[in-house]
Design an enzyme around this catalytic site. Structure first.
Site, PDB file in Angstrom:
ATOM      1  N   ARG A   1      32.092  51.956  31.352  1.00  0.00           N
ATOM      2  CA  ARG A   1      30.610  52.585  31.607  1.00  0.00           C
ATOM      3  C   ARG A   1      30.911  54.207  31.572  1.00  0.00           C
ATOM      4  NH1 ARG A   1      28.163  55.900  35.024  1.00  0.00           N
ATOM      5  NH2 ARG A   1      28.686  54.978  37.472  1.00  0.00           N
TER       6      ARG A   1
ATOM      7  N   LEU B   1      34.835  60.721  45.924  1.00  0.00           N
ATOM      8  CA  LEU B   1      34.104  61.029  44.161  1.00  0.00           C
ATOM      9  C   LEU B   1      33.620  62.694  44.389  1.00  0.00           C
ATOM     10  CD1 LEU B   1      34.138  59.489  41.849  1.00  0.00           C
ATOM     11  CD2 LEU B   1      31.678  59.759  42.163  1.00  0.00           C
TER      12      LEU B   1
ATOM     13  N   ARG C   1      36.228  57.860  31.087  1.00  0.00           N
ATOM     14  CA  ARG C   1      36.712  57.877  32.243  1.00  0.00           C
ATOM     15  C   ARG C   1      37.655  57.027  32.096  1.00  0.00           C
ATOM     16  NH1 ARG C   1      31.807  57.057  35.711  1.00  0.00           N
ATOM     17  NH2 ARG C   1      30.887  59.142  35.472  1.00  0.00           N
TER      18      ARG C   1
ATOM     19  N   HIS D   1      36.999  55.568  38.269  1.00  0.00           N
ATOM     20  CA  HIS D   1      36.337  57.330  38.310  1.00  0.00           C
ATOM     21  C   HIS D   1      37.970  58.401  38.440  1.00  0.00           C
ATOM     22  CE1 HIS D   1      34.251  61.074  38.197  1.00  0.00           C
ATOM     23  NE2 HIS D   1      33.341  60.662  37.951  1.00  0.00           N
TER      24      HIS D   1
ATOM     25  N   GLN E   1      36.216  50.096  36.590  1.00  0.00           N
ATOM     26  CA  GLN E   1      36.790  51.030  35.753  1.00  0.00           C
ATOM     27  C   GLN E   1      36.851  52.308  37.107  1.00  0.00           C
ATOM     28  OE1 GLN E   1      33.217  54.674  35.585  1.00  0.00           O
ATOM     29  NE2 GLN E   1      33.940  54.365  33.730  1.00  0.00           N
TER      30      GLN E   1
ATOM     31  N   GLU F   1      23.912  47.452  38.849  1.00  0.00           N
ATOM     32  CA  GLU F   1      26.003  47.015  38.665  1.00  0.00           C
ATOM     33  C   GLU F   1      25.571  45.750  38.937  1.00  0.00           C
ATOM     34  OE1 GLU F   1      27.693  50.805  40.856  1.00  0.00           O
ATOM     35  OE2 GLU F   1      29.070  49.121  40.331  1.00  0.00           O
TER      36      GLU F   1
ATOM     37  N   GLY G   1      17.284  43.705  47.903  1.00  0.00           N
ATOM     38  CA  GLY G   1      18.196  45.541  47.494  1.00  0.00           C
ATOM     39  C   GLY G   1      17.177  46.937  46.966  1.00  0.00           C
ATOM     40  N   ALA G   2      17.867  47.630  47.847  1.00  0.00           N
ATOM     41  CA  ALA G   2      17.657  48.399  47.927  1.00  0.00           C
ATOM     42  C   ALA G   2      17.224  50.140  47.509  1.00  0.00           C
ATOM     43  CB  ALA G   2      16.069  49.009  49.051  1.00  0.00           C
ATOM     44  N   GLY G   3      17.825  49.604  46.338  1.00  0.00           N
ATOM     45  CA  GLY G   3      19.078  50.921  45.123  1.00  0.00           C
ATOM     46  C   GLY G   3      18.252  50.901  44.437  1.00  0.00           C
ATOM     47  N   GLY G   4      19.063  51.401  43.640  1.00  0.00           N
ATOM     48  CA  GLY G   4      17.675  52.359  42.323  1.00  0.00           C
ATOM     49  C   GLY G   4      16.951  51.424  41.023  1.00  0.00           C
TER      50      GLY G   4
ATOM     51  N   SER H   1      32.123  64.841  41.147  1.00  0.00           N
ATOM     52  CA  SER H   1      31.213  63.949  40.327  1.00  0.00           C
ATOM     53  C   SER H   1      32.522  64.702  39.039  1.00  0.00           C
ATOM     54  CB  SER H   1      29.754  64.901  39.772  1.00  0.00           C
ATOM     55  OG  SER H   1      29.295  64.414  38.913  1.00  0.00           O
ATOM     56  N   GLU H   2      31.461  63.590  37.450  1.00  0.00           N
ATOM     57  CA  GLU H   2      32.445  63.981  36.947  1.00  0.00           C
ATOM     58  C   GLU H   2      31.572  65.699  36.232  1.00  0.00           C
ATOM     59  OE1 GLU H   2      33.397  60.325  33.593  1.00  0.00           O
ATOM     60  OE2 GLU H   2      31.782  61.579  33.140  1.00  0.00           O
TER      61      GLU H   2
ATOM     62  N   ASP I   1      28.349  41.247  47.760  1.00  0.00           N
ATOM     63  CA  ASP I   1      27.172  39.959  48.143  1.00  0.00           C
ATOM     64  C   ASP I   1      26.806  38.877  46.744  1.00  0.00           C
ATOM     65  OD1 ASP I   1      28.449  41.561  49.581  1.00  0.00           O
ATOM     66  OD2 ASP I   1      26.246  41.458  51.715  1.00  0.00           O
TER      67      ASP I   1
ATOM     68  N   SER J   1      24.655  54.500  34.703  1.00  0.00           N
ATOM     69  CA  SER J   1      24.467  53.245  35.577  1.00  0.00           C
ATOM     70  C   SER J   1      23.081  53.768  36.026  1.00  0.00           C
ATOM     71  CB  SER J   1      25.730  53.291  36.317  1.00  0.00           C
ATOM     72  OG  SER J   1      24.996  52.188  37.592  1.00  0.00           O
TER      73      SER J   1
ATOM     74  N   PHE K   1      28.365  65.136  30.052  1.00  0.00           N
ATOM     75  CA  PHE K   1      29.170  63.934  30.498  1.00  0.00           C
ATOM     76  C   PHE K   1      30.015  63.938  29.693  1.00  0.00           C
ATOM     77  CE2 PHE K   1      29.273  62.768  35.170  1.00  0.00           C
ATOM     78  CZ  PHE K   1      27.880  63.355  35.612  1.00  0.00           C
TER      79      PHE K   1
ATOM     80  N   HIS L   1      35.554  52.597  41.083  1.00  0.00           N
ATOM     81  CA  HIS L   1      34.431  53.265  41.114  1.00  0.00           C
ATOM     82  C   HIS L   1      32.985  52.276  40.587  1.00  0.00           C
ATOM     83  CE1 HIS L   1      31.639  56.623  40.745  1.00  0.00           C
ATOM     84  NE2 HIS L   1      31.004  55.957  39.572  1.00  0.00           N
TER      85      HIS L   1
HETATM   86  C1  LIG Z   1      29.844  58.142  44.616  1.00  0.00           C
HETATM   87  C2  LIG Z   1      29.246  57.696  43.575  1.00  0.00           C
HETATM   88  C3  LIG Z   1      28.450  58.533  42.404  1.00  0.00           C
HETATM   89  C4  LIG Z   1      27.879  57.724  41.098  1.00  0.00           C
HETATM   90  N1  LIG Z   1      27.413  58.963  40.717  1.00  0.00           N
HETATM   91  C5  LIG Z   1      26.220  58.300  39.672  1.00  0.00           C
HETATM   92  C6  LIG Z   1      25.796  59.673  38.453  1.00  0.00           C
HETATM   93  O1  LIG Z   1      26.211  60.433  39.139  1.00  0.00           O
HETATM   94  N2  LIG Z   1      25.293  58.850  37.505  1.00  0.00           N
HETATM   95  C7  LIG Z   1      24.784  57.126  37.153  1.00  0.00           C
HETATM   96  O2  LIG Z   1      24.771  57.110  36.044  1.00  0.00           O
HETATM   97  N3  LIG Z   1      25.864  56.250  38.466  1.00  0.00           N
HETATM   98  C8  LIG Z   1      26.395  57.065  39.466  1.00  0.00           C
HETATM   99  N4  LIG Z   1      26.845  56.127  40.314  1.00  0.00           N
HETATM  100  C9  LIG Z   1      26.958  55.239  40.070  1.00  0.00           C
HETATM  101  C10 LIG Z   1      25.618  54.533  40.844  1.00  0.00           C
HETATM  102  O3  LIG Z   1      25.164  54.826  41.504  1.00  0.00           O
HETATM  103  C11 LIG Z   1      25.364  52.713  40.692  1.00  0.00           C
HETATM  104  O4  LIG Z   1      26.844  51.458  40.081  1.00  0.00           O
HETATM  105  C12 LIG Z   1      23.939  52.732  41.611  1.00  0.00           C
HETATM  106  O5  LIG Z   1      23.226  53.436  42.083  1.00  0.00           O
HETATM  107  C13 LIG Z   1      24.082  51.546  41.842  1.00  0.00           C
HETATM  108  O6  LIG Z   1      22.742  50.879  42.200  1.00  0.00           O
HETATM  109  P1  LIG Z   1      22.393  49.900  42.281  1.00  0.00           P
HETATM  110  O7  LIG Z   1      20.723  49.553  42.841  1.00  0.00           O
HETATM  111  O8  LIG Z   1      22.551  48.822  41.850  1.00  0.00           O
HETATM  112  O9  LIG Z   1      22.720  49.294  43.571  1.00  0.00           O
HETATM  113  P2  LIG Z   1      22.382  49.647  45.373  1.00  0.00           P
HETATM  114  O10 LIG Z   1      22.089  51.594  45.155  1.00  0.00           O
HETATM  115  O11 LIG Z   1      24.968  49.851  45.488  1.00  0.00           O
HETATM  116  O12 LIG Z   1      21.796  49.342  46.176  1.00  0.00           O
HETATM  117  C14 LIG Z   1      22.197  48.070  47.175  1.00  0.00           C
HETATM  118  C15 LIG Z   1      21.192  47.409  47.457  1.00  0.00           C
HETATM  119  O13 LIG Z   1      21.612  46.022  48.099  1.00  0.00           O
HETATM  120  C16 LIG Z   1      20.954  45.590  49.470  1.00  0.00           C
HETATM  121  N5  LIG Z   1      21.775  44.571  49.316  1.00  0.00           N
HETATM  122  C17 LIG Z   1      23.901  44.438  48.785  1.00  0.00           C
HETATM  123  N6  LIG Z   1      24.054  43.220  49.489  1.00  0.00           N
HETATM  124  C18 LIG Z   1      23.159  42.923  50.700  1.00  0.00           C
HETATM  125  C19 LIG Z   1      22.516  41.444  50.835  1.00  0.00           C
HETATM  126  N7  LIG Z   1      23.517  40.544  51.146  1.00  0.00           N
HETATM  127  N8  LIG Z   1      21.613  41.193  51.486  1.00  0.00           N
HETATM  128  C20 LIG Z   1      20.001  42.332  51.050  1.00  0.00           C
HETATM  129  N9  LIG Z   1      20.809  43.736  50.864  1.00  0.00           N
HETATM  130  C21 LIG Z   1      21.794  43.371  50.064  1.00  0.00           C
HETATM  131  C22 LIG Z   1      21.653  46.777  50.027  1.00  0.00           C
HETATM  132  O14 LIG Z   1      21.090  47.672  51.536  1.00  0.00           O
HETATM  133  C23 LIG Z   1      21.056  48.321  48.648  1.00  0.00           C
HETATM  134  O15 LIG Z   1      19.712  48.280  49.529  1.00  0.00           O
HETATM  135  C24 LIG Z   1      27.903  56.801  41.391  1.00  0.00           C
HETATM  136  C25 LIG Z   1      28.672  55.828  42.133  1.00  0.00           C
HETATM  137  C26 LIG Z   1      29.427  56.512  43.204  1.00  0.00           C
HETATM  138  C27 LIG Z   1      30.018  55.141  44.456  1.00  0.00           C
END
Ligand SMILES: Cc1cc2nc3c(=O)[nH]c(=O)nc-3n(C[C@H](O)[C@H](O)[C@H](O)COP(=O)(O)OP(=O)(O)OC[C@H]3O[C@@H](n4cnc5c(N)ncnc54)[C@H](O)[C@@H]3O)c2cc1C
Length: 576
Positions: free
Chosen positions: A391, A249, A283, A239, A237, A380, A12-15, A251-252, A218, A396, A116, A349
């Site tokens: 939350r 979305l 929320r 939203h 949750q 998440e 996973g390459a999210g935050g 945003s709040e 996943d 998050s 918020f 959400h």
């Molecule tokens: C529209 C929206 C607005 C939001 N706004 C806010 C906000 O303002 N403030 C706040 O605090 N939170 C906010 N949130 C919540 C927050 O953004 C998320 O909870 C958070 O970004 C999740 O980050 P993560 O790193 O856990 O996963 P994600 O950013 O979802 O990344 C998941 C990663 O896992 C990888 N992955 C998934 N499955 C597989 C697999 N099978 N194999 C390999 N890789 C895989 C994907 O490629 C991706 O890189 C918001 C959410 C949404 C949907």
């Protein structure tokens, strides 16, 4: 089949994943495996802000932040973890700033902050400005900042690789993962000393959702399949402000900047539900209030939506502090937030539940919090639990950076102190079998059809309002869908970028998540945070102040419970 060996593998390459990678880089060899190209992760869609008690604009303290988090989570929060979140948020934000994050600034150059939902001064007296932000593109900026930092530190990326399996030895040590290269269909085995699951949420189990298409749970489902229990899955949750019918979305931060909600009669109805915080109540409360208005016939034109009203705000605030959502409203609805009311409805959400971990991101296997050597989770997909039953907005993103960072640091120590465990003989057999089965199955059922019925059923019976009867009906439907899933057929048999195959695999993950949600929700006979049972409308601390754990065993799903960690704040009634 291709083999790789890395000290640490992050899925996973999210935050959360990138924050951990940035910690590990330079200390050991680390790979990030991601289904999506990194900056397409859902974190990039986050809009409103990231919480930290910097006190830049008005007085604030980490303990107020901790209190709000605990109260917002309806006291199901583990308070040791909430303390870590609130304290370390401050330092994590400064670290992001030093890595180049382009925060909005106050006139004297400090990081600006805005209001918020549920964030208050002095233990609930009134709203406080705690959310740091970059317009309404905070997540986008986090992702860019972290990705650049990881690249600069020479992290190895496997982009567009989909994890299919997690490798655990018989005595419960994590030894790596199995993934498919989406471009070629090849199977890759990653042998590792430590693995971090950072795969994000599973909003796609619901019909109306703010979540990206890839949010299919996943990592959560794969852990569940490998015998790891899932925690607090009943807490999902909604939203309050998704665009009507689309779920996109708004945003709040709209309400943080002064926007208000109005029913079909034009009333500011939150006055009736949360006299102090009004539209900035948590929320779960606002989403329920919207449906209560709709049920009382006060939706717009008798329909199932209400208004978000920004028209009293200066046009400049709307255009400069909320540019993206203004764009969404103009593009998707043909309306102008400067002068038009915006039709909204609650949208699925955020998953409060997920893979249980301790405050160092170590995945735990039982009610005693016994860690699985070498396995970590953050973001998440994980449940620390800092969000409890609900939350707060902006909590998050801070969870990602605080616990992504802690997990990364713990992994760095772990890989130094431990050797590689041998891989099993044929590590990819399960992943191969799953792919072959899906590709060759000659059934009559369609993935898209089963997914649509799943999302509809979850929306109806596991949404904002739930009942025992509805949840039993849902379980029956999930059983039927599970059977039909064994009869699927895909037409694309190719190996290159086979999206039909991926969607079939993802549907399997969604079914796992849905089953865990339904069973956990049926068992919990009380209402708390986002879990509202119409047949048990009160919170019941005597019987239910405890975390749900659900495990898949050979005898079916098994529920058990673990205590909530309470350190500073005894549970009280939640009034806003
Ligand atoms: C529209 C929206 C607005 C939001 N706004 C806010 C906000 O303002 N403030 C706040 O605090 N939170 C906010 N949130 C919540 C927050 O953004 C998320 O909870 C958070 O970004 C999740 O980050 P993560 O790193 O856990 O996963 P994600 O950013 O979802 O990344 C998941 C990663 O896992 C990888 N992955 C998934 N499955 C597989 C697999 N099978 N194999 C390999 N890789 C895989 C994907 O490629 C991706 O890189 C918001 C959410 C949404 C949907």
């Amino acid at each position: 089949m291709v083999f790789h060996r890395f000290d640490a593998v992050i899925v996973g390459a999210g935050g959360a994943g990138l924050m951990a990678a940035a910690q590990l880089a330079g200390k050991c060899n680390v790979a990030v495996v991601s289904k999506l190209y990194p900056v397409r992760s859902h974190t990039g869609a986050a809009q409103g802000g990231i919480a930290a008690a910097l006190g830049n604009v008005e007085e604030d303290h980490w303990i107020w932040h901790m209190f709000d988090t605990v109260k917002g989570g309806d006291y199901l929060v583990d308070q040791d973890a909430a303390e870590v979140l609130a304290r370390e948020a401050i330092d994590a934000i400064i670290e992001l700033e030093h890595w180049g994050f382009p925060f909005n600034r106050t006139p004297d150059g400090r990081i600006d902050q805005r209001r918020f939902g549920g964030h208050t001064r002095n233990f609930g007296e009134g709203p406080v400005r705690r959310a740091c932000y970059a317009a309404d593109r905070t997540g986008h900026m986090i992702l860019q900042t972290l990705y650049q930092t990881a690249l600069k530190r020479q992290v190895t990326f496997f982009d567009e690789f989909m994890m299919l399996d997690l490798l655990l030895t018989d005595d419960g040590v994590c030894t790596g993962i199995v993934a498919m290269d989406i471009e070629t269909g090849d199977i890759h085995v990653f042998h590792a000393k430590a693995v971090l699951l950072a795969t994000g949420g599973f909003g796609r189990v619901f019909k109306v959702t703010s979540n990206a298409l890839a949010a299919t749970g996943d990592g959560v489902a794969i852990a569940f399949r490998r015998g790891i229990p899932l925690e607090d899955m009943e807490f999902y949750q909604f939203h309050p402000t998704g665009i009507y019918k689309m779920g996109i979305l708004l945003s709040e931060a709209c309400r943080g900047e002064g926007g208000i909600l109005r029913n079909g009669l034009g009333e500011r109805f939150m006055e009736r539900y949360a006299p102090t915080l009004l539209d900035l109540a948590p929320r779960d409360m606002v989403s329920r209030a919207i449906y209560q208005e709709i049920r009382a016939g006060r939706g717009v034109d008798g329909k199932d939506y209400v208004w978000l009203d920004l028209t009293h705000l200066p046009a400049e605030v709307i255009e400069t502090k909320l540019p993206d959502i203004t764009d969404f409203v103009r593009t998707y609805l043909g309306l102008d937030p400067v002068k038009d009311l915006i039709p909204i409805q609650p949208t699925a959400h955020y998953a409060m539940g997920g893979i249980p971990t301790d405050v160092d991101g170590r995945v735990t296997i039982d009610a005693q919090n016994t860690p699985i050597p070498g396995l970590y989770a953050a973001g998440e997909c994980a449940c620390v639990s800092v969000h409890g039953a609900n939350r707060l907005g902006t909590n998050s993103l801070v969870d990602l950076v605080v616990f992504g960072r802690r997990a990364g640091r713990h992994m760095a120590r772990f890989v130094q102190e431990n050797d590689f465990h041998p891989l099993p003989k044929d590590p990819a057999y399960r992943a191969r079998a799953e792919i072959e089965w899906i590709r060759e199955n000659d059934g009559t059922e369609r993935v898209a059809q089963i997914r649509a019925e799943l999302q509809e059923a979850m929306m109806t019976d596991a949404g904002v309002f739930r009942t025992g009867d509805g949840l039993k009906r849902l379980q029956q439907k999930l059983g039927e869908l599970r059977n039909r899933y064994t009869q699927i057929r895909i037409d694309d048999k190719s190996r290159t970028f086979n999206m039909e195959l991926m969607e079939a695999i993802e549907l399997g993950f969604l079914l796992d998540c849905a089953e865990a949600i339904a069973a956990s929700a049926l068992a919990r006979e009380e209402s708390r945070g986002a879990h509202y049972r119409e047949d048990f409308p009160a919170r019941d601390d005597a019987n239910w102040l405890k975390h749900t754990l659900i495990a898949r065993t050979s005898g079916g799903l098994q529920l058990f419970y673990k205590p909530v960690v309470i350190t500073r704040f005894e549970p009280k009634e939640r009034v806003y």
